[in-house]
Design a protein around this motif. Structure first.
Motif, mmCIF file in Angstrom:
data_model
loop_
_atom_site.group_PDB
_atom_site.id
_atom_site.type_symbol
_atom_site.label_atom_id
_atom_site.label_comp_id
_atom_site.label_asym_id
_atom_site.label_seq_id
_atom_site.Cartn_x
_atom_site.Cartn_y
_atom_site.Cartn_z
ATOM 1 N N SER A 125 0.756 -1.272 0.040
ATOM 2 C CA SER A 125 0.002 0.017 -0.108
ATOM 3 C C SER A 125 0.997 1.223 0.070
ATOM 4 O O SER A 125 0.655 2.117 -0.522
ATOM 5 C CB SER A 125 -0.859 0.089 1.114
ATOM 6 N N VAL A 126 1.952 1.155 0.958
ATOM 7 C CA VAL A 126 2.960 2.154 0.682
ATOM 8 C C VAL A 126 3.486 2.553 -0.703
ATOM 9 O O VAL A 126 3.319 3.773 -1.107
ATOM 10 C CB VAL A 126 3.882 2.211 1.902
ATOM 11 N N ALA A 127 3.857 1.437 -1.289
ATOM 12 C CA ALA A 127 4.311 1.520 -2.603
ATOM 13 C C ALA A 127 3.457 2.070 -3.591
ATOM 14 O O ALA A 127 3.705 2.977 -4.491
ATOM 15 C CB ALA A 127 4.854 0.131 -3.054
ATOM 16 N N ALA A 128 2.191 1.531 -3.249
ATOM 17 C CA ALA A 128 1.137 2.032 -4.285
ATOM 18 C C ALA A 128 0.815 3.405 -4.057
ATOM 19 O O ALA A 128 0.387 4.136 -5.083
ATOM 20 C CB ALA A 128 -0.035 1.038 -3.993
ATOM 21 N N ILE A 129 0.990 4.153 -3.099
ATOM 22 C CA ILE A 129 0.610 5.478 -2.822
ATOM 23 C C ILE A 129 1.733 6.250 -3.584
ATOM 24 O O ILE A 129 1.587 7.126 -4.067
ATOM 25 C CB ILE A 129 0.737 5.832 -1.150
ATOM 26 N N SER A 130 2.921 5.858 -3.612
ATOM 27 C CA SER A 130 3.923 6.541 -4.324
ATOM 28 C C SER A 130 3.932 6.329 -5.697
ATOM 29 O O SER A 130 4.314 7.359 -6.258
ATOM 30 C CB SER A 130 5.425 5.919 -3.611
ATOM 31 N N LEU A 131 3.387 5.153 -6.322
ATOM 32 C CA LEU A 131 2.890 5.351 -7.648
ATOM 33 C C LEU A 131 1.767 6.125 -7.944
ATOM 34 O O LEU A 131 1.852 6.842 -9.117
ATOM 35 C CB LEU A 131 2.406 3.766 -7.951
ATOM 36 N N LEU A 132 0.912 6.314 -7.221
ATOM 37 C CA LEU A 132 -0.163 7.261 -7.317
ATOM 38 C C LEU A 132 0.139 8.684 -7.433
ATOM 39 O O LEU A 132 -0.124 9.345 -8.221
ATOM 40 C CB LEU A 132 -1.190 7.143 -6.092
ATOM 41 N N LEU A 133 1.301 9.023 -6.402
ATOM 42 C CA LEU A 133 1.845 10.307 -6.719
ATOM 43 C C LEU A 133 2.633 10.154 -7.928
ATOM 44 O O LEU A 133 2.287 11.395 -8.551
ATOM 45 C CB LEU A 133 2.946 10.713 -5.378
ATOM 46 N N GLY A 134 3.056 9.388 -8.443
ATOM 47 C CA GLY A 134 3.893 9.498 -9.774
ATOM 48 C C GLY A 134 2.761 9.602 -10.710
ATOM 49 O O GLY A 134 3.120 10.570 -11.727
ATOM 50 N N GLY A 135 1.850 9.030 -10.748
ATOM 51 C CA GLY A 135 0.715 9.155 -11.646
ATOM 52 C C GLY A 135 0.243 10.608 -11.741
ATOM 53 O O GLY A 135 -0.115 11.303 -12.840
ATOM 54 N N ILE A 136 0.107 11.464 -10.407
ATOM 55 C CA ILE A 136 -0.441 12.759 -10.332
ATOM 56 C C ILE A 136 0.595 13.698 -10.981
ATOM 57 O O ILE A 136 0.320 14.594 -11.844
ATOM 58 C CB ILE A 136 -0.660 13.006 -8.911
ATOM 59 N N GLY A 137 1.989 13.248 -10.935
ATOM 60 C CA GLY A 137 2.956 13.862 -11.472
ATOM 61 C C GLY A 137 2.789 14.076 -13.240
ATOM 62 O O GLY A 137 2.815 14.972 -13.829
ATOM 63 N N ILE A 138 2.441 12.522 -13.536
ATOM 64 C CA ILE A 138 2.477 12.477 -14.953
ATOM 65 C C ILE A 138 1.289 13.257 -15.433
ATOM 66 O O ILE A 138 1.167 14.221 -16.674
ATOM 67 C CB ILE A 138 2.421 10.979 -15.377
ATOM 68 N N MET A 139 0.088 13.362 -14.778
ATOM 69 C CA MET A 139 -1.182 14.124 -15.178
ATOM 70 C C MET A 139 -0.916 15.528 -15.152
ATOM 71 O O MET A 139 -1.021 16.294 -16.286
ATOM 72 C CB MET A 139 -2.262 13.728 -14.139
ATOM 73 N N ASN A 140 -0.021 16.003 -14.282
ATOM 74 C CA ASN A 140 0.297 17.576 -14.162
ATOM 75 C C ASN A 140 1.179 17.810 -15.559
ATOM 76 O O ASN A 140 0.865 18.902 -15.996
ATOM 77 C CB ASN A 140 1.173 17.536 -12.997
ATOM 78 N N ILE A 141 1.977 17.012 -15.791
ATOM 79 C CA ILE A 141 2.877 17.196 -16.966
ATOM 80 C C ILE A 141 2.070 17.254 -18.383
ATOM 81 O O ILE A 141 2.231 17.982 -19.495
ATOM 82 C CB ILE A 141 4.184 16.263 -16.902
ATOM 83 N N MET A 142 1.284 16.058 -18.398
ATOM 84 C CA MET A 142 0.284 16.130 -19.452
ATOM 85 C C MET A 142 -0.591 17.242 -19.680
ATOM 86 O O MET A 142 -0.759 17.926 -20.806
ATOM 87 C CB MET A 142 -0.344 14.709 -19.634
ATOM 88 N N LEU A 143 -1.063 17.734 -18.506
ATOM 89 C CA LEU A 143 -2.036 18.898 -18.673
ATOM 90 C C LEU A 143 -1.217 20.102 -19.204
ATOM 91 O O LEU A 143 -1.670 20.810 -20.103
ATOM 92 C CB LEU A 143 -2.702 19.244 -17.394
ATOM 93 N N ALA A 144 -0.055 20.242 -18.847
ATOM 94 C CA ALA A 144 0.678 21.557 -19.357
ATOM 95 C C ALA A 144 1.219 21.060 -20.767
ATOM 96 O O ALA A 144 1.299 22.116 -21.412
ATOM 97 C CB ALA A 144 2.099 21.298 -18.508
ATOM 98 N N SER A 145 1.391 19.767 -21.044
ATOM 99 C CA SER A 145 1.600 19.729 -22.436
ATOM 100 C C SER A 145 0.419 19.972 -23.296
ATOM 101 O O SER A 145 0.750 20.582 -24.350
ATOM 102 C CB SER A 145 2.107 18.188 -22.628
#
Lengths: 225, 411
Positions: free
Chosen positions: B291-311
């Motif tokens: 679960s801890v690891a999954a949360i960090s993956l989720l954060l990674g996903g949010i980072g990607i969403m952020n970048i894609m929105l900027a893109s």
């Protein structure tokens, strides 16, 4: 044979403070092989008409026959396919994709066509027609304004379109380069390509066979040669 | 669009901003590293526990004499317990129907006269049957026999390391000196892999460093009272089938409680129960770490969403151009989905490589056993891809629903 036939074409925009009637029932016919200038003051509806003719938008009412087919009520997917297959655009701001080179920019429409054709020879041939064969691998930022517009014309030509729609194609170019672009259009027109140029520059209009004047959402009059 | 061209253009677009792309892959990358490393540590710990428990024998039940001080022993005897004794073994053997073997074990305090460098052999008095319970294989000779015990023969069986270290005298028929008595070597054990346990609950003997004598012969080493000498260290029982363990354990408890008058001077160790416990613990452990690891993956996903929105907002014009030359909404959505998937995959594969490396470094420097299973790689990859797709979805939808005319006019 008319490549374009427009009957009572209306386009209304619903805005917060009421309806804007950009087109109020336009009738227009363009024959195969013609070179037509669409002129008029800003706000006269010429850009709206061009977007409708280019299948980028759908009319509120009226009919639009492209090569005999009524396309007024088509869905986004079908309109997109018509753009990819039959319509070439040339814009004032060139509108090339910055990260793609000349060859890739010209090949762009082929990426969105459903049937697979041997696109490479068509792409190369059309780049040759605008005289940029030596620039195939260059990115847009490495080209001059005139060259960029030639790439845009090559992109429009490559699909062997029924119609090329040019929106102020010389607007961002100096006089000499603009003139060269206009002669390129004339030359293509002589080879049988149907061209509609939207402009408010009467010098550009003078290079066309026919001028359609618009005013207040309607065709006001035409000057033909 | 051909898939290959789409991937090529997607790569080109995301490589346009190398640093930005790299930074946005980091979230996914470290998420995957975390998943892989944590699962590897968990799996390693599980394997270690299971191996140790298996060394105890999964069909075995062990009754171990508790370490009691002299006072405690005296008190136990006073309360009516006779400590762990041969009689306990005999009554268990009689009462339990499902036993395939039972053996008694006594740890003997005596020393070998030969110098074995740093190895101190454990000397055990055993009864016959122990070799079968432990699955001991002989490399030479035989194990302690019934006759050895009843005749109190001074014979011994050597663990493989002991035999090796004894050199010339570590062979059959040689005589070795233990304490003040001579014992004849009758057998040498095969080498048995042994893993040192971290937890004393699972600890088992290193049989390679053990020396076996017939139970009873240890009397020659001491002159103290026989009652005390009769105390065993361990009784080991083996049942025929694993599922007979719970019932046998219950009966054993009843018999032992009765015989020892409720004095707890022994403990019953059931490897099977330990194994179930270890598995349950591991499951919880994995769940928490996962679960801890999954949360960090989720954060990674949010980072990607952020970048894609900027893109998307940077490339509105490009979207308009592509729409003008014939791309429909799905083409645009696909392009941005593909780009976010590519960023995710870069992060994910980088993460797998780094995660495997990291797990290896943990095992080298921290000394923990780590195991990277294909299962953990595929689960982290598929989680990353899922996260990448989900986080690319909204930006792709946003790009696809742009009005082409407005997009073309965007400066």
């Amino acid at each position: 044979m008319h490549i374009i036939e427009v009957q009572k074409l209306c386009k209304h925009y619903q805005l917060e403070h009421g309806t804007v009637k950009a087109l109020k029932g336009v009738d227009l016919q363009i024959a195969t092989g013609e070179c037509v200038a669409l002129m008029g003051p800003s706000g006269s509806g010429k850009s709206t008409l061009m977007h409708l003719l280019g299948c980028l938008d759908r009319p509120t009412s009226g009919n639009y026959y492209l090569n005999g087919q009524n396309i007024s009520d088509l869905e986004d997917n079908e309109l997109s396919l018509i753009r990819a297959m039959h319509i070439g655009f040339v814009f004032q701001a060139f509108n090339l994709v910055p990260q793609l080179n000349v060859f890739e920019n010209v090949s762009l429409p082929f990426l969105y066509r459903s049937e697979k054709v041997d696109s490479e020879s068509a792409i190369l041939a059309s780049i040759e027609r605008v005289g940029l064969t030596h620039r195939l691998q260059h990115r847009p930022k490495e080209l001059s304004g005139g060259e960029m517009q030639r790439v845009a014309i090559a992109r429009a030509l490559a699909i062997n379109p029924m119609l090329i729609l040019a929106d102020e194609p010389t607007g961002n170019l100096d006089f000499a380069t603009g003139k060269a672009i206009l002669s390129l259009f004339q030359e293509l027109n002589k080879q049988g390509v149907t061209i509609l140029i939207v402009t408010h520059d009467s010098f550009v209009g003078s290079h066309c066979q026919r001028i359609v004047m618009m005013r207040d959402g309607l065709v006001s009059h035409e000057k033909g040669s | 669009m051909e898939f290959k061209e789409a991937v090529e253009q997607g790569l080109r677009s995301i490589l346009l901003h190398r640093l930005r792309t790299f930074l946005s892959t980091l979230g996914i990358l470290f998420g995957v590293v975390a998943v892989i490393a944590m699962l590897a540590i968990g799996e390693g710990a599980k394997q270690e526990a299971l191996e140790q428990i298996e060394q105890l024998g999964i069909r075995n039940i062990i009754i171990r004499q508790n370490n009691l001080s002299q006072d405690q022993q005296a008190k136990a005897i006073q309360q009516g317990s006779s400590l762990l004794s041969l009689d306990d073994m005999l009554s268990l053997e009689k009462a339990l129907p499902d036993l395939s073997n039972i053996a008694a074990l006594k740890s003997i305090k005596a020393s070998l006269s030969a110098n074995l460098q740093e190895v101190t052999p454990e000397i055990l008095g055993v009864t016959r049957g122990y070799e079968e319970i432990q699955g001991l294989e002989m490399s030479e000779g035989r194990f302690i026999s019934h006759l050895d015990i009843s005749l109190r023969r001074q014979v011994c069986v050597l663990g493989s390391e002991i035999a090796f270290l004894l050199g010339k005298s570590g062979h059959i028929d040689q005589s070795i000196r233990i304490g003040n008595a001579q014992f004849q070597v009758v057998g040498i054990l095969d080498h048995k892999t042994w893993r040192q346990g971290k937890s004393s609950a699972f600890s088992s003997r290193n049989l390679n460093q053990t020396l076996f004598l017939p139970l009873g012969t240890e009397a020659v080493f001491s002159r103290s009272d026989t009652k005390k000498n009769a105390t065993l260290s361990e009784i080991v029982m083996q049942v025929v089938r694993g599922e007979q363990i719970p019932e046998t354990v219950a009966m054993t408890k009843r018999i032992m409680e009765k015989r020892h008058r409720m004095v707890e001077d022994y403990q019953i160790i059931v490897p099977q129960e330990l194994m179930d416990q270890a598995k349950r613990m591991q499951y919880t452990f994995n769940l928490v770490l996962g679960s801890v690891a999954a949360i960090s993956l989720l954060l990674g996903g949010i980072g990607i969403m952020n970048i894609m929105l900027a893109s998307v907002s940077e490339r509105i014009r490009e979207i308009g151009i592509r729409r003008a030359v014939g791309a429909n909404r799905w083409h645009i959505a696909r392009q941005f989905l593909l780009e976010s998937l590519l960023i995710t995959l870069m992060g994910a594969f980088g993460g797998v490589a780094l995660g495997v490396m990291f797990s290896f470094l943990i095992s080298v420097f921290a000394g923990w056993q780590t195991i990277v299973t294909p299962w953990s790689v595929s689960i982290s990859l598929s989680m990353a891809i899922g996260v990448g797709l989900c986080s690319g979805f909204y930006p792709a939808w946003k790009a696809a629903s742009l009005n082409p005319i407005a997009a073309l006019r965007n400066e």
